[in-house]
Design a protein around this motif. Structure first.
Motif, short mmCIF file in Angstrom:
data_model
loop_
_atom_site.label_atom_id
_atom_site.label_comp_id
_atom_site.label_asym_id
_atom_site.label_seq_id
_atom_site.Cartn_x
_atom_site.Cartn_y
_atom_site.Cartn_z
N PRO A 53 0.83 -1.22 0.00
CA PRO A 53 0.00 0.00 0.00
C PRO A 53 0.86 1.26 0.00
N GLU A 54 0.38 2.32 -0.65
CA GLU A 54 1.16 3.54 -0.84
C GLU A 54 1.61 4.17 0.47
N ASP A 55 0.77 4.18 1.48
CA ASP A 55 1.16 4.82 2.74
C ASP A 55 2.30 4.06 3.41
N GLU A 56 2.27 2.73 3.33
CA GLU A 56 3.35 1.93 3.89
C GLU A 56 4.64 2.12 3.08
N LYS A 57 4.49 2.24 1.77
CA LYS A 57 5.65 2.48 0.90
C LYS A 57 6.32 3.79 1.26
N ASP A 58 5.54 4.84 1.42
CA ASP A 58 6.10 6.15 1.76
C ASP A 58 6.83 6.11 3.10
N ASN A 59 6.26 5.41 4.06
CA ASN A 59 6.89 5.30 5.38
C ASN A 59 8.24 4.60 5.28
N LEU A 60 8.31 3.54 4.49
CA LEU A 60 9.56 2.80 4.34
C LEU A 60 10.64 3.65 3.67
N LEU A 61 10.25 4.38 2.65
CA LEU A 61 11.22 5.23 1.95
C LEU A 61 11.72 6.35 2.85
N ASN A 62 10.84 6.88 3.68
CA ASN A 62 11.22 7.97 4.58
C ASN A 62 12.07 7.48 5.75
N ASP A 63 11.89 6.20 6.11
CA ASP A 63 12.59 5.65 7.28
C ASP A 63 13.75 4.75 6.89
N ALA A 64 14.25 4.89 5.67
CA ALA A 64 15.26 3.96 5.17
C ALA A 64 16.50 3.91 6.07
N SER A 65 17.03 5.06 6.45
CA SER A 65 18.25 5.06 7.27
C SER A 65 18.00 4.49 8.66
N SER A 66 16.84 4.82 9.24
CA SER A 66 16.55 4.31 10.59
C SER A 66 16.35 2.80 10.58
N ASN A 67 15.82 2.26 9.47
CA ASN A 67 15.65 0.81 9.38
C ASN A 67 17.00 0.11 9.29
N TRP A 68 17.97 0.73 8.61
CA TRP A 68 19.32 0.16 8.59
C TRP A 68 19.98 0.29 9.95
N ASP A 69 19.72 1.38 10.66
CA ASP A 69 20.23 1.52 12.02
C ASP A 69 19.70 0.39 12.90
N LYS A 70 18.42 0.11 12.79
CA LYS A 70 17.82 -0.98 13.58
C LYS A 70 18.43 -2.32 13.21
N PHE A 71 18.71 -2.50 11.92
CA PHE A 71 19.32 -3.75 11.46
C PHE A 71 20.67 -3.97 12.15
N TYR A 72 21.51 -2.92 12.15
CA TYR A 72 22.84 -3.07 12.75
C TYR A 72 22.80 -3.07 14.27
N GLU A 73 21.81 -2.43 14.86
CA GLU A 73 21.65 -2.51 16.30
C GLU A 73 21.32 -3.94 16.72
N LYS A 74 20.56 -4.63 15.88
CA LYS A 74 20.16 -6.01 16.17
C LYS A 74 21.29 -6.99 15.90
N HIS A 75 21.95 -6.84 14.73
CA HIS A 75 22.92 -7.86 14.30
C HIS A 75 24.37 -7.49 14.59
N ASN A 76 24.63 -6.20 14.87
CA ASN A 76 26.00 -5.74 15.09
C ASN A 76 26.86 -6.19 13.91
N ASN A 77 27.97 -6.86 14.15
CA ASN A 77 28.84 -7.32 13.06
C ASN A 77 28.75 -8.82 12.85
N LYS A 78 27.63 -9.43 13.27
CA LYS A 78 27.49 -10.89 13.23
C LYS A 78 26.73 -11.39 12.02
N PHE A 79 26.10 -10.51 11.23
CA PHE A 79 25.21 -10.97 10.17
C PHE A 79 25.97 -11.33 8.90
N PHE A 80 26.85 -10.43 8.43
CA PHE A 80 27.58 -10.65 7.18
C PHE A 80 28.97 -11.22 7.46
N LYS A 81 29.44 -12.08 6.58
CA LYS A 81 30.79 -12.62 6.69
C LYS A 81 31.77 -11.69 5.98
N ASP A 82 33.03 -11.70 6.43
CA ASP A 82 34.06 -10.92 5.75
C ASP A 82 34.21 -11.40 4.31
#
Length: 327
Positions: A53-82
């Motif tokens: 839905p358009e309203d959810e799409k707009d929210n995701l685009l506006n919150d893109a950086s904060s969603n990546w912040d949450k990703f790294y807060e959760k996974h720290n440096n454990k998610f991706f391999k070198d």
């Protein structure tokens, strides 16, 4: 360098007998049948028919950086391999300090001369002072995440003349790198940055030998990609290279998306709110050549990965490319 670093360059392991499919973990250049291609196209068309839905799409685009912040807060440096595999696919990262990045490729050469007519471009003589200004060779990784490219690069290429920059959409990711036990600000400088913005970089234009973009451009809206690439190309020295790897059209990750995850054609949101686009070769070519770069490589890394224990087949599709900034 570990065993992963020694793996063959893409294109060296071919599946000639289907009965041997579970003999190795992965196969290169696996041809798709017409039926597979048709089914993949049908799946993605279905995604576009039931978008978010358009309203959810707009929210995701506006919150893109904060969603990546949450990703790294959760996974720290454990998610991706070198990413030690980078040095087999992109050997330029190893040779950059032994010869200029541009000399690796015949289509470009350094625009400055010495007594013999050739000398590596350097940041040393421009009179400006910024992080890395005294170094001979400079690399920028865009979308540096938790340092899974930066730390292997600094570990393998120990030259005192190499300086590595890293920027990321997420300030949390940048903090993770700075807190890493191997972080050395005499060899590396990391900072938060949105490449779709007009924000200034902490170094001048034409100061970089190599720009690395690994699974990062796909996180942007497609309509913003060309402007972002045009902006970062200004940072390359004449003869400098841009090294690219990202998700290809019909990759397993794309086909696995469920209903109401599609923001626009071939552009999706994951369950954690992060975004991903799936490219064709032609799209990649258009984005980078439109910014004035010359194509050196543009291949589809089409692999069949298998889980031998569970007898599962997973079809991965990535686009790998190298582009050079002409004189």
């Amino acid at each position: 360098m570990d065993e992963e670093a020694k793996r063959p360059v893409f294109g060296n392991r071919f599946l000639s007998e289907t009965d041997n499919v579970f003999q190795h973990n992965a196969w290169d250049n696996v041809e798709w049948t017409k039926e597979q291609e048709t089914e993949a196209r049908k799946i993605t068309q279905g995604h576009s028919c039931e978008p978010l839905p358009e309203d959810e799409k707009d929210n995701l685009l506006n919150d893109a950086s904060s969603n990546w912040d949450k990703f790294y807060e959760k996974h720290n440096n454990k998610f991706f391999k070198d990413r030690h595999w980078l040095f087999t696919e992109f050997p330029e990262l190893l040779s950059i300090t032994s010869k200029s990045a541009s000399s690796v490729d015949d289509t470009a050469e350094c625009s400055h001369n010495d007594d013999e007519g050739h000398a590596p471009c350097s940041n040393k003589s421009d009179g400006l002072h910024f992080p890395g200004s005294s170094k001979q060779s400079c690399v920028l990784e865009i979308g540096c995440g938790a340092g899974n490219t930066i730390f292997p690069l600094l570990q393998v290429n120990t030259s005192n003349e190499l300086f590595v920059y890293g920027c990321d959409y997420s300030s949390t990711a940048v903090d993770i790198i700075k807190s890493h036990r191997d972080f050395d600000d005499s060899r590396c400088h990391v900072f938060a940055h949105d490449i779709t913005s007009d924000a200034k970089f902490p170094f001048p234009e034409q100061s970089l030998d190599i720009i690395v973009m690994i699974f990062v451009l796909s996180a942007l809206e497609f309509d913003k990609m060309k402007a972002a690439v045009h902006r970062i190309v200004q940072l390359l020295k004449p003869g400098g290279k841009l090294l690219f790897r990202d998700y290809g059209r019909y990759d397993m990750a794309q086909l696995r998306f469920k209903k109401n995850r599609c923001l626009s054609e071939n552009f999706y949101t994951r369950g954690d709110g992060t975004l991903v686009y799936f490219f064709t070769q032609d799209e990649v070519r258009d984005i980078f050549t439109s910014a004035g770069l010359v194509e050196n490589q543009n291949i589809v890394d089409r692999r069949l990965q298998v889980n031998r224990a569970r007898q599962l087949k997973m079809y991965r599709v990535w686009v790998q490319a190298k582009y050079v900034k002409p004189l």
